[in-house]
Design an enzyme around this catalytic site. Structure first.
Site, short mmCIF file in Angstrom:
data_model
loop_
_atom_site.label_atom_id
_atom_site.label_comp_id
_atom_site.label_asym_id
_atom_site.label_seq_id
_atom_site.Cartn_x
_atom_site.Cartn_y
_atom_site.Cartn_z
N TYR A 204 0.85 -1.21 0.00
CA TYR A 204 0.00 0.00 0.00
C TYR A 204 0.88 1.25 0.00
CZ TYR A 204 -2.85 3.70 2.19
OH TYR A 204 -3.46 4.89 2.50
N1 LIG Z 1 -8.44 7.34 6.72
C1 LIG Z 1 -7.14 7.40 6.98
O1 LIG Z 1 -6.72 7.33 8.14
C2 LIG Z 1 -6.14 7.58 5.86
C3 LIG Z 1 -4.79 7.66 6.22
C4 LIG Z 1 -3.85 7.84 5.22
C5 LIG Z 1 -4.25 7.95 3.90
N2 LIG Z 1 -5.57 7.85 3.57
C6 LIG Z 1 -5.93 7.99 2.16
O2 LIG Z 1 -6.95 8.96 2.06
C7 LIG Z 1 -7.85 8.64 1.00
C8 LIG Z 1 -9.27 8.55 1.52
O3 LIG Z 1 -9.30 7.57 2.54
P1 LIG Z 1 -10.62 7.12 3.30
O4 LIG Z 1 -10.24 6.75 4.68
O5 LIG Z 1 -11.68 8.11 3.05
O6 LIG Z 1 -10.94 5.75 2.52
P2 LIG Z 1 -12.32 5.21 1.91
O7 LIG Z 1 -12.03 3.82 1.48
O8 LIG Z 1 -13.41 5.43 2.88
O9 LIG Z 1 -12.54 6.15 0.65
C9 LIG Z 1 -12.05 5.87 -0.63
C10 LIG Z 1 -13.21 5.93 -1.61
O10 LIG Z 1 -12.67 5.76 -2.93
C11 LIG Z 1 -13.52 4.89 -3.65
N3 LIG Z 1 -12.69 4.20 -4.66
C12 LIG Z 1 -11.71 3.30 -4.42
N4 LIG Z 1 -11.19 2.88 -5.58
C13 LIG Z 1 -11.84 3.54 -6.57
C14 LIG Z 1 -11.77 3.52 -7.99
N5 LIG Z 1 -10.92 2.70 -8.63
N6 LIG Z 1 -12.58 4.34 -8.71
C15 LIG Z 1 -13.47 5.16 -8.07
N7 LIG Z 1 -13.59 5.20 -6.72
C16 LIG Z 1 -12.79 4.40 -5.99
C17 LIG Z 1 -14.10 3.93 -2.63
O11 LIG Z 1 -15.34 3.39 -3.03
C18 LIG Z 1 -14.23 4.81 -1.38
O12 LIG Z 1 -15.54 5.33 -1.26
C19 LIG Z 1 -7.33 7.35 0.40
O13 LIG Z 1 -6.51 7.67 -0.70
C20 LIG Z 1 -6.49 6.74 1.51
O14 LIG Z 1 -5.49 5.90 1.01
C21 LIG Z 1 -6.52 7.66 4.54
#
Ligand SMILES: NC(=O)c1ccc[n+]([C@@H]2O[C@H](COP(=O)([O-])OP(=O)(O)OC[C@H]3O[C@@H](n4cnc5c(N)ncnc54)[C@H](O)[C@@H]3O)[C@@H](O)[C@H]2O)c1
Length: 321
Positions: free
Chosen positions: A152
């Site tokens: 990841y």
């Molecule tokens: N939540 C955290 O603590 C955290 C920490 C570090 C990084 N991130 C990053 O922040 C971003 C948002 O995270 P989150 O916690 O909201 O995750 P999440 O999984 O809730 O949100 C991601 C959204 O993207 C959509 N998605 C995934 N692949 C897709 C695709 N191929 N096409 C269209 N839509 C797609 C999913 O359906 C989901 O609704 C991500 O990039 C994640 O890697 C999150």
């Protein structure tokens, strides 16, 4: 037009909601609503967003270049917040191909099309995981990111390199957002706070890897969103830049669990496990850069933020699960 990918996800939902509070803003949201976790939760977030007349939703996968190209060419977004990705560390051990699709191919599509239509600013989600197992704390943005300990993190690190090259080549304003363990209402079911709360309520054991000796810089969702919005207005000292978005306080997981227990008025049953492959023992962010450049001030500690999550959880699930 503001374009937000992953708008039905945890962070994307909150960001979209906040941006729509300003009635002058028009937001185009995209998500493929995949089943990595409970799709109902994603649809319920979306229902709230769809109440705003300035919000338009498109269900699409970012890996489909042609369809994404039509969207970029038709709507010509000025600002792009790219949050859609395959998240989660543990899932990447078993399903690395999901990360190649969404985080490499999908990311490239967003990057390239942002260049093609000359967006003013592309901001995208990176992660604290790219720092790997660093021991020098707090971690600054200059730390080495070439030693990821999970796939990841490798894909997110690649995003930063891809974005840097595009920014230099085509003079694009791009900001990488390194989030640290974001939590809060409408949070992700695969993350610790959600899992612990659910299991404690249901009298099930909670699993503590590394015998519970993890430390995390827990970031409350509202602080995270504020950080993103402040950075969207950053003055362009350099076209490409990277920022940690965190609370700036690293807390032991055991303390985190105590707050959950106090809030639920119930003791947890713990199952202690060894450190898992890819698990990072401690995250602790330096937030000096974001403080200095855009006056970021995180406001919510876990003592305040955890009860807010638990209140939401009880209300949303009717205290049933
Ligand atoms: N939540 C955290 O603590 C955290 C920490 C570090 C990084 N991130 C990053 O922040 C971003 C948002 O995270 P989150 O916690 O909201 O995750 P999440 O999984 O809730 O949100 C991601 C959204 O993207 C959509 N998605 C995934 N692949 C897709 C695709 N191929 N096409 C269209 N839509 C797609 C999913 O359906 C989901 O609704 C991500 O990039 C994640 O890697 C999150």
């Amino acid at each position: 037009m503001i374009f937000i990918t992953g708008c039905a996800g945890f962070i994307g939902f909150h960001l979209t909601k906040k941006i729509l509070k300003n009635k002058k803003n028009k937001v185009l949201g995209l998500d493929n609503l995949n089943n990595y976790y409970d799709v109902k939760l994603k649809k319920d977030r979306l229902k709230i967003l769809l109440k705003h007349k300035n919000f338009k939703f498109i269900r699409r996968d970012i890996t489909n270049y042609k369809k994404l190209e039509n969207i970029f060419k038709y709507y010509k977004p000025k600002t792009v917040y790219h949050l859609a990705a395959q998240a989660g560390v543990r899932h990447s051990l078993k399903n690395p191909e999901d990360y190649v699709k969404s985080n490499l191919i999908g990311f490239f599509n967003i990057l390239h099309l942002s260049k093609e239509v000359r967006v003013n600013h592309l901001l995208f989600a990176s992660t604290s995981s790219i720092y790997g197992d660093q021991t020098k704390m707090p971690i600054t943005e200059n730390s080495v990111i070439t030693k990821p300990i999970q796939f990841y993190a490798a894909t997110k690190g690649s995003n930063e390199l891809m974005a840097y090259s595009y920014s230099k080549l085509y003079s694009l304003k791009i900001t990488a957002l390194r989030f640290f363990t974001v939590y809060g209402p409408w949070g992700r079911p695969d993350m610790a706070l959600f899992k612990f709360t659910k299991n404690i309520i249901n009298n099930k054991k909670i699993e503590l890897y590394n015998f519970g000796n993890h430390f995390r810089d827990f970031t409350y969702i509202d602080d995270c969103i504020n950080g993103i919005l402040l950075l969207s207005k950053r003055k362009s000292v350099s076209k490409y830049d990277i920022f940690n978005i965190a609370n700036g306080n690293s807390r032991p997981l055991e303390h985190f669990i105590k707050i959950i227990e106090t809030c639920l008025n119930k003791k947890s049953k713990k199952k202690y496990l060894v450190l898992q492959k890819g698990d990072i023992k401690k995250t602790s962010a330096s937030i000096r850069k974001i403080k200095e450049q855009v006056n970021f001030k995180p406001k919510v500690s876990i003592n305040i933020g955890i009860p807010k999550f638990i209140n939401w959880f009880k209300e949303y699930y009717g205290f049933q699960r």
